[in-house]
Scaffold this motif. Structure first.
Motif, PDB file in Angstrom:
ATOM      1  N   SER A  40      13.222   5.867   2.666  1.00 34.65           N
ATOM      2  CA  SER A  40      12.552   4.580   2.749  1.00 34.65           C
ATOM      3  C   SER A  40      11.732   4.311   1.476  1.00 34.65           C
ATOM      4  CB  SER A  40      11.637   4.535   3.967  1.00 34.65           C
ATOM      5  OG  SER A  40      10.630   5.514   3.879  1.00 34.65           O
ATOM      6  N   VAL A  41      11.719   3.033   1.051  1.00 34.99           N
ATOM      7  CA  VAL A  41      11.041   2.639  -0.176  1.00 34.99           C
ATOM      8  C   VAL A  41       9.546   2.491   0.109  1.00 34.99           C
ATOM      9  CG1 VAL A  41      10.923   0.892  -1.973  1.00 34.99           C
ATOM     10  CG2 VAL A  41      13.121   1.469  -0.940  1.00 34.99           C
ATOM     11  N   ASP A  42       8.744   3.123  -0.715  1.00 30.22           N
ATOM     12  CA  ASP A  42       7.293   3.040  -0.527  1.00 30.22           C
ATOM     13  C   ASP A  42       6.612   3.090  -1.887  1.00 30.22           C
ATOM     14  OD1 ASP A  42       4.905   2.788   0.702  1.00 30.22           O
ATOM     15  OD2 ASP A  42       4.791   4.824   1.495  1.00 30.22           O
ATOM     16  N   TRP A  43       5.878   2.072  -2.234  1.00 28.59           N
ATOM     17  CA  TRP A  43       5.104   2.022  -3.468  1.00 28.59           C
ATOM     18  C   TRP A  43       3.843   1.218  -3.207  1.00 28.59           C
ATOM     19  CZ3 TRP A  43       4.821  -3.045  -5.400  1.00 28.59           C
ATOM     20  CH2 TRP A  43       5.774  -3.945  -4.901  1.00 28.59           C
ATOM     21  N   ARG A  44       2.862   1.360  -4.075  1.00 25.45           N
ATOM     22  CA  ARG A  44       1.541   0.784  -3.853  1.00 25.45           C
ATOM     23  C   ARG A  44       1.074  -0.001  -5.077  1.00 25.45           C
ATOM     24  NH1 ARG A  44      -1.532   3.126   0.341  1.00 25.45           N
ATOM     25  NH2 ARG A  44      -0.297   4.609   1.583  1.00 25.45           N
ATOM     26  N   GLN A  45      -0.042  -0.646  -4.883  1.00 26.73           N
ATOM     27  CA  GLN A  45      -0.678  -1.336  -5.992  1.00 26.73           C
ATOM     28  C   GLN A  45      -1.282  -0.314  -6.961  1.00 26.73           C
ATOM     29  OE1 GLN A  45      -3.410  -4.413  -4.746  1.00 26.73           O
ATOM     30  NE2 GLN A  45      -2.237  -4.850  -2.890  1.00 26.73           N
ATOM     31  N   PRO A  71      -2.186  -0.486  -0.187  1.00 29.05           N
ATOM     32  CA  PRO A  71      -0.861  -1.024   0.178  1.00 29.05           C
ATOM     33  C   PRO A  71      -0.633  -2.382  -0.464  1.00 29.05           C
ATOM     34  CG  PRO A  71      -1.983  -0.146   2.108  1.00 29.05           C
ATOM     35  CD  PRO A  71      -2.993  -0.146   0.998  1.00 29.05           C
ATOM     36  N   ILE A  72       0.626  -2.716  -0.673  1.00 27.92           N
ATOM     37  CA  ILE A  72       0.960  -3.963  -1.331  1.00 27.92           C
ATOM     38  C   ILE A  72       0.754  -5.119  -0.356  1.00 27.92           C
ATOM     39  CG2 ILE A  72       2.645  -2.786  -2.773  1.00 27.92           C
ATOM     40  CD1 ILE A  72       4.828  -4.048  -0.997  1.00 27.92           C
ATOM     41  N   LYS A  73       0.898  -6.304  -0.877  1.00 25.74           N
ATOM     42  CA  LYS A  73       0.767  -7.505  -0.060  1.00 25.74           C
ATOM     43  C   LYS A  73       1.862  -7.533   1.008  1.00 25.74           C
ATOM     44  CE  LYS A  73       0.373 -12.538  -0.555  1.00 25.74           C
ATOM     45  NZ  LYS A  73       0.513 -13.677  -1.493  1.00 25.74           N
ATOM     46  N   TYR A  74       1.491  -7.949   2.217  1.00 19.68           N
ATOM     47  CA  TYR A  74       2.375  -8.022   3.379  1.00 19.68           C
ATOM     48  C   TYR A  74       2.723  -6.647   3.951  1.00 19.68           C
ATOM     49  CZ  TYR A  74       3.051 -12.769   1.622  1.00 19.68           C
ATOM     50  OH  TYR A  74       2.857 -14.041   1.163  1.00 19.68           O
ATOM     51  N   VAL A 126       2.902   1.705   6.829  1.00 15.98           N
ATOM     52  CA  VAL A 126       4.131   0.911   6.938  1.00 15.98           C
ATOM     53  C   VAL A 126       4.847   0.933   5.593  1.00 15.98           C
ATOM     54  CG1 VAL A 126       5.122  -1.349   7.429  1.00 15.98           C
ATOM     55  CG2 VAL A 126       3.104  -0.564   8.692  1.00 15.98           C
ATOM     56  N   PRO A 127       6.068   1.492   5.509  1.00 13.45           N
ATOM     57  CA  PRO A 127       6.769   1.517   4.220  1.00 13.45           C
ATOM     58  C   PRO A 127       7.146   0.121   3.758  1.00 13.45           C
ATOM     59  CG  PRO A 127       8.209   2.259   5.972  1.00 13.45           C
ATOM     60  CD  PRO A 127       6.845   2.124   6.579  1.00 13.45           C
ATOM     61  N   VAL A 128       7.352  -0.003   2.468  1.00 12.14           N
ATOM     62  CA  VAL A 128       7.740  -1.300   1.909  1.00 12.14           C
ATOM     63  C   VAL A 128       9.096  -1.735   2.466  1.00 12.14           C
ATOM     64  CG1 VAL A 128       8.284  -2.532  -0.216  1.00 12.14           C
ATOM     65  CG2 VAL A 128       6.392  -0.906  -0.177  1.00 12.14           C
ATOM     66  N   ALA A 149      13.003  -6.212  -2.545  1.00 15.02           N
ATOM     67  CA  ALA A 149      12.755  -7.545  -1.999  1.00 15.02           C
ATOM     68  C   ALA A 149      11.285  -7.941  -2.067  1.00 15.02           C
ATOM     69  CB  ALA A 149      13.238  -7.615  -0.551  1.00 15.02           C
ATOM     70  N   MET A 150      10.354  -6.997  -1.931  1.00 15.14           N
ATOM     71  CA  MET A 150       8.930  -7.327  -1.855  1.00 15.14           C
ATOM     72  C   MET A 150       8.253  -7.402  -3.213  1.00 15.14           C
ATOM     73  SD  MET A 150       8.398  -7.838   1.298  1.00 15.14           S
ATOM     74  CE  MET A 150       6.618  -7.966   1.189  1.00 15.14           C
ATOM     75  N   MET A 151       8.978  -7.160  -4.283  1.00 13.94           N
ATOM     76  CA  MET A 151       8.320  -7.105  -5.597  1.00 13.94           C
ATOM     77  C   MET A 151       7.947  -8.480  -6.103  1.00 13.94           C
ATOM     78  SD  MET A 151      10.440  -4.072  -7.492  1.00 13.94           S
ATOM     79  CE  MET A 151      10.344  -2.396  -6.845  1.00 13.94           C
ATOM     80  N   ASP A 152       8.739  -9.471  -5.817  1.00 10.08           N
ATOM     81  CA  ASP A 152       8.446 -10.809  -6.316  1.00 10.08           C
ATOM     82  C   ASP A 152       7.334 -11.483  -5.520  1.00 10.08           C
ATOM     83  OD1 ASP A 152       8.734 -12.925  -8.043  1.00 10.08           O
ATOM     84  OD2 ASP A 152      10.286 -13.895  -6.834  1.00 10.08           O
TER      85      ASP A 152
END
Length: 292
Positions: free
Chosen positions: A169-174, A179-182, A187-189, A199-202
């Protein structure tokens, strides 16, 4: 020998060959059925039970090759039909003529009809279908070859974008570690392997000034314990890979043994014979960095 007897010029040998073929045909049919049902099918079933992932992808590859050959045959056949209308299949329209005698009408006993060749547009459509079948089969077959050496680098056959399973599963942070927005903590990205991992990068506020750097990293991380040993650190994310390698510390020996192989074009493994004794790169790096 049987073919030679059937094609023999003399009558008696040819008759003997025909009789022998008629007698041996049921025997050969029964032998092939027994061989297929009680030998080949059980062996394939055992192979599927032993290597389910490899065999499923192997059979999809075989089916793709068969479909590509079928598409090639269909394309060539329709091109021949387009070039020579006399070779096209023909269909017939039949009817019984109506006979009117006075005030009564009846059908005649004879049947009239006309035959017509298949239209050029039908042959053209079938030719296009054959070409598309070849292209689709080739794409699906080549997709099966990804991850042939290591299954975690395979991608889903039903997904068009070639992203390996080991990404999920894709998981990255600010940059701040939040955690990133949304997304919230825990909760993984992107945990669904069939969806776009980018999909969540933009959707992020700084998406206009950011990019992505992809780099391979070891599956397991090691931490130095207070007693002077090493332990496996908790993973940073859940891995959806079909066969994750075991850590070196779980093995009976610190040295892992594997077959020697040559990595060919497109990752094709070519066994060369012999054995290799290796450490995990991450474990060696940790040993080098350890304070003595």
């Amino acid at each position: 020998p049987l073919v030679r007897l059937v094609a023999h010029k003399r009558f008696l040998p040819r008759l003997f060959g025909i009789l022998l073929a008629v007698v041996s045909a049921p025997v050969m049919l029964a032998w092939n059925l027994v061989l297929f049902n009680f030998v080949i099918v059980p062996l394939l079933l055992l192979a599927f039970l032993r290597y389910p992932i490899r065999m499923s992808r192997a059979w999809v590859f075989v089916a793709s090759c068969a479909c590509s050959l079928y598409g090639l045959g269909l394309t060539v056949q329709q091109l021949v039909f387009i070039g020579d209308p006399e070779l096209r299949p023909r269909y017939a329209v039949t009817w019984q003529p109506l006979i009117v005698e006075g005030e009564t009408a009846s059908l005649h006993e004879c049947t009239c009809g006309c035959d017509y060749p298949v239209a050029t547009s039908v042959c053209t459509n079938l030719c296009i279908i054959g070409v598309l079948t070849i292209i689709k089969s080739f794409f699906l077959g080549f997709r099966c070859l990804k991850g042939l050496r290591r299954s975690q680098w395979a991608n889903l056959l039903s997904v068009l974008f070639p992203v390996p399973l080991t990404v999920y599963s894709v998981d990255w942070r600010q940059p701040t570690g939040q955690p990133i927005k949304y997304r919230t903590e825990g909760v993984p990205v992107q945990a669904e392997v069939a969806f776009d991992p980018f999909a969540m990068m933009d959707e992020q506020l700084d998406s206009h000034i950011t990019t992505v750097h992809l780099r391979p990293e070891p599956v397991h991380r090691y931490q130095h314990t207070a007693s002077g040993g090493w332990k496996v650190a908790p993973p940073l994310r859940a891995m959806e890979t079909p066969s994750a390698p075991m850590p070196a510390c779980f093995a009976s020996q610190r040295v892992q043994e594997r077959d020697t192989e040559y990595i060919g074009c497109c990752g094709f493994p070519w066994p060369t014979g012999g054995k290799q004794c290796v450490f995990e790169p991450e474990l060696i790096e940790q040993f080098d960095q350890r304070d003595v």
